[in-house]
Each structure stands twice: as C-alpha cells, then as structure tokens.
Enzyme design. Sequence first.
Site, PDB file in Angstrom:
ATOM      1  CG  ASP A 237      11.922   3.592   4.669  1.00  0.00           C
ATOM      2  OD1 ASP A 237      12.159   3.454   5.873  1.00  0.00           O
ATOM      3  OD2 ASP A 237      10.862   4.093   4.235  1.00  0.00           O
TER       4      ASP A 237
ATOM      5  N   PRO B 286       0.831  -1.212   0.000  1.00  0.00           N
ATOM      6  CG  PRO B 286      -0.205  -1.187   2.112  1.00  0.00           C
ATOM      7  CD  PRO B 286       0.622  -2.042   1.204  1.00  0.00           C
TER       8      PRO B 286
ATOM      9  CB  ALA C   8       0.519   2.257   4.191  1.00  0.00           C
ATOM     10  N   GLY C   9       3.510   3.803   5.301  1.00  0.00           N
ATOM     11  CA  GLY C   9       4.634   3.571   6.221  1.00  0.00           C
ATOM     12  C   GLY C   9       5.283   2.223   6.009  1.00  0.00           C
ATOM     13  CG  LEU C  10       3.323  -1.003   5.323  1.00  0.00           C
ATOM     14  CD1 LEU C  10       2.269  -1.970   4.815  1.00  0.00           C
ATOM     15  CD2 LEU C  10       3.954  -1.540   6.609  1.00  0.00           C
ATOM     16  N   GLY C  11       7.114   1.419   3.304  1.00  0.00           N
ATOM     17  CA  GLY C  11       8.289   1.512   2.428  1.00  0.00           C
ATOM     18  C   GLY C  11       7.982   1.241   0.968  1.00  0.00           C
ATOM     19  CB  SER C  12       4.962   1.820  -1.079  1.00  0.00           C
ATOM     20  OG  SER C  12       4.729   2.160  -2.392  1.00  0.00           O
ATOM     21  CB  SER C  13       8.536   5.507  -2.289  1.00  0.00           C
ATOM     22  OG  SER C  13       9.213   5.822  -1.107  1.00  0.00           O
ATOM     23  CB  ALA C  14      12.226   2.339   0.266  1.00  0.00           C
TER      24      ALA C  14
HETATM   25  O1  PMV Z   1       8.204   6.748   4.708  1.00  0.00           O
HETATM   26  P1  PMV Z   1       8.010   5.931   5.940  1.00  0.00           P
HETATM   27  O2  PMV Z   1       6.656   5.996   6.485  1.00  0.00           O
HETATM   28  O3  PMV Z   1       8.519   4.538   5.735  1.00  0.00           O
HETATM   29  O4  PMV Z   1       8.918   6.596   7.105  1.00  0.00           O
HETATM   30  C1  PMV Z   1      10.290   6.635   7.040  1.00  0.00           C
HETATM   31  C2  PMV Z   1      10.888   6.634   8.386  1.00  0.00           C
HETATM   32  C3  PMV Z   1      11.221   8.010   8.983  1.00  0.00           C
HETATM   33  O5  PMV Z   1      12.086   7.736  10.090  1.00  0.00           O
HETATM   34  C4  PMV Z   1       9.970   8.687   9.494  1.00  0.00           C
HETATM   35  C5  PMV Z   1      11.929   8.929   8.007  1.00  0.00           C
HETATM   36  C6  PMV Z   1      13.353   8.498   7.657  1.00  0.00           C
HETATM   37  O6  PMV Z   1      13.871   9.062   6.671  1.00  0.00           O
HETATM   38  O7  PMV Z   1      13.960   7.673   8.348  1.00  0.00           O
END
Ligand code: PMV
Length: 339
Positions: A155, A102, A105-111
């Site tokens: 990420d 998703p 959602a904080g699950l690293g989709s873009s990474a």
């Molecule tokens: O983009 P997210 O939701 O996976 O968050 C990344 C983690 C943070 O610590 C909030 C930002 C970072 O660059 O480490």
Amino acid sequence: MAIVETCSASAPAKVIITGEHWVVHGSAALAAAVGLRSRVKCMEARGPGITIKSLRLGSFTFTLGQDSCRGPHCGFYYAASRIVEVCGEAKPATCIVDSDIPIGAGLGSSASVAVSFSAAYLALCRGGKDLSLSDVSNAASGFEKFVHGNPSGIDTAVVLHGGFIVYRRGEGIIMRINESLADTDAVVLIVDTGIARSTKEAVAAFTQNLSRLGSFSKILVNLAEQITWEVVGSLKARDTKRLGSLLYLSHGLLSALGVSHEKLEEIVQAARAEGALGAKLTGAGMGGTALVLAAREHSHRLEKIYESKGFKVYKATLGVPGLQINCDVSGRAAMVEGT
Ligand code: PMV
C-alpha cells in the site's frame, strides 16, 4: 535564507488488482494508484508538540520521546518519531488532515494519510530541501505498522510512487507498468459495500486458513504469483476479456480462503449475471470494496444496478501520480526537491 513555514503533501488511494493477502506470504501482487486523494498541510507552530487536526479523527496533540504510545494518534506519533531521527529536531507543528478516501474500504486510506503526513512533516522539518522518498517511506511504514500490525508494504509503495506497480515483500517494486485501461473498451468501477473492517483481522484469518492447508499452501502461493503475471500480461496486451476472467479467478481463491463477505459475493454475482468482464474483492476483504471490470458501454447500467442495491460506486481512474509535495517559502509556493 528563505524560511519555510508551511508544507503540504497529497497522496492517492490505491487498489490491489490481484495478489492481496498472497503478497504477505511472498507472492508478487499488482496494485494501482487511484484518483481519490488525502492531503496534509503542516505549519510551524509555537509548540510544544505536534497537533493533528482531522475532520474524521478529531484533534489531538502529542510530544515525542515517550517510551510507548497509546491511542488513535499513534500512527502519526511513530511516523513523526522516524522523521525526527533523520532531521534531528522535533519541530512543533500543526498538521491539518483531509481525505476523500473511504476508511476501512481496502482503498489504502491509512497508507495515503501516512504518506501525506510523513512527507509534509519531513518537508517542514527539512525546510523543503533534501527530501528522500525512502525517508518518507520509512516514516509511513512506522504509521502502517501501528495500524495494520505486519503490512507487506504494497500500500505504501503504490501510494508513494503512483502508477501501476508489481510488488514483492522484501524486494519492493519489481516492475512498473506504463499501460493503463484508459484507451481500452473497459472501465473499472469500485463498488463499496459500506462495511468497514480491520485489515489486521482479515490478514490473521487468511493466514490461519492458509496454514491449515499445510504444504499445499505453497502451491497456492505459486498459483497466485502466476495469476499476477497473467494479469500483467493481459493488461500489457490490453486483453480486457482475459483480464476479467483472471479477476473472477483471483476473487474465487480469496473467497475460498475466507476473506470474502456476503455483500462482496452479491457484487461479484451481480457482475456475472449482468455480463461484466470481471469482478473481485480488493484489499483485505471481509467488507470494504470490490473491483468490477465492465465494458464501457455497459458501465452506466451496472453502476445504476449497484446503486439500486444500496452500494456506493466510484468510477476510478487507475494509475494516477503518487506523492506530491509543495512548500510555501516566505509566502511563495514551490515544488520541493525529491518529488
Ligand atoms: O488494508 P487493505 O485493505 O488495503 O489491504 C492490504 C493488503 C493486504 O494484502 C491484505 C495486506 C498487506 O499488508 O499486503
């Protein structure tokens, strides 16, 4: 000589178990790769340019070498630019992007997409040979900088290497952890609020709230560091009760620094009310997802409670493998060097 016509790569999603946000300010953080994946397949094209085809992002074609880039494709543009610096030519290609993860959602989709695309395009440019993970990482960081502004790099590191990692900004992976929760009495649920948010904005809000505390902020960054090592210790000892308490604590601090959301609070409060071992927001917060650590025997009941409140629940396998690459050499699929 074998001709490489197609290279595919896949990379997992991730969760940050503790230390998100604090990691931007120098604390160590613990993250794990999660069994949802993105996949990118790059094929040689007659050209010109690189075409991205994605169900979610649409289709676009770009050529490299512009002074600057504008638009949703720029993550791909900056990653490809870095790849061309190492492989010496901008190979025309069509890349198909597909992902189970998703977005927002904080699950690293873009990474995950950044790593899959960087690896597949690099492998295609290099004819499936001499792939260096640091070249993939460098290209994926270019993508992530465009999406997130000033990412800590955690990420990209966990998605690339897989497993469980302890990460510190500027140092990279400082510890790999082999223990997992698989053979304990606990399971992790990933509960999605369905509220998409921007990591860039969450990082800015956290940073502003932390800076208001002046020199006291250093004490909190040190506390976050200690929580990370306590969590690592609990994981290694398979002490799921202590681990759960530390997750509640980690959430409380993030919430106090302004990156929670009423839906995340609802998830954490329901976890407490139902006797879950622990719960916290994961990733940037302000929406996105929460982690809930539940005793195996209670997990089904908890899952149903969250679903009845309208949340989507993923039962997560943590610590899955990182990047995987395959190239099709004259019609034969082959694992390529460097993975
Ligand atoms: O983009 P997210 O939701 O996976 O968050 C990344 C983690 C943070 O610590 C909030 C930002 C970072 O660059 O480490």
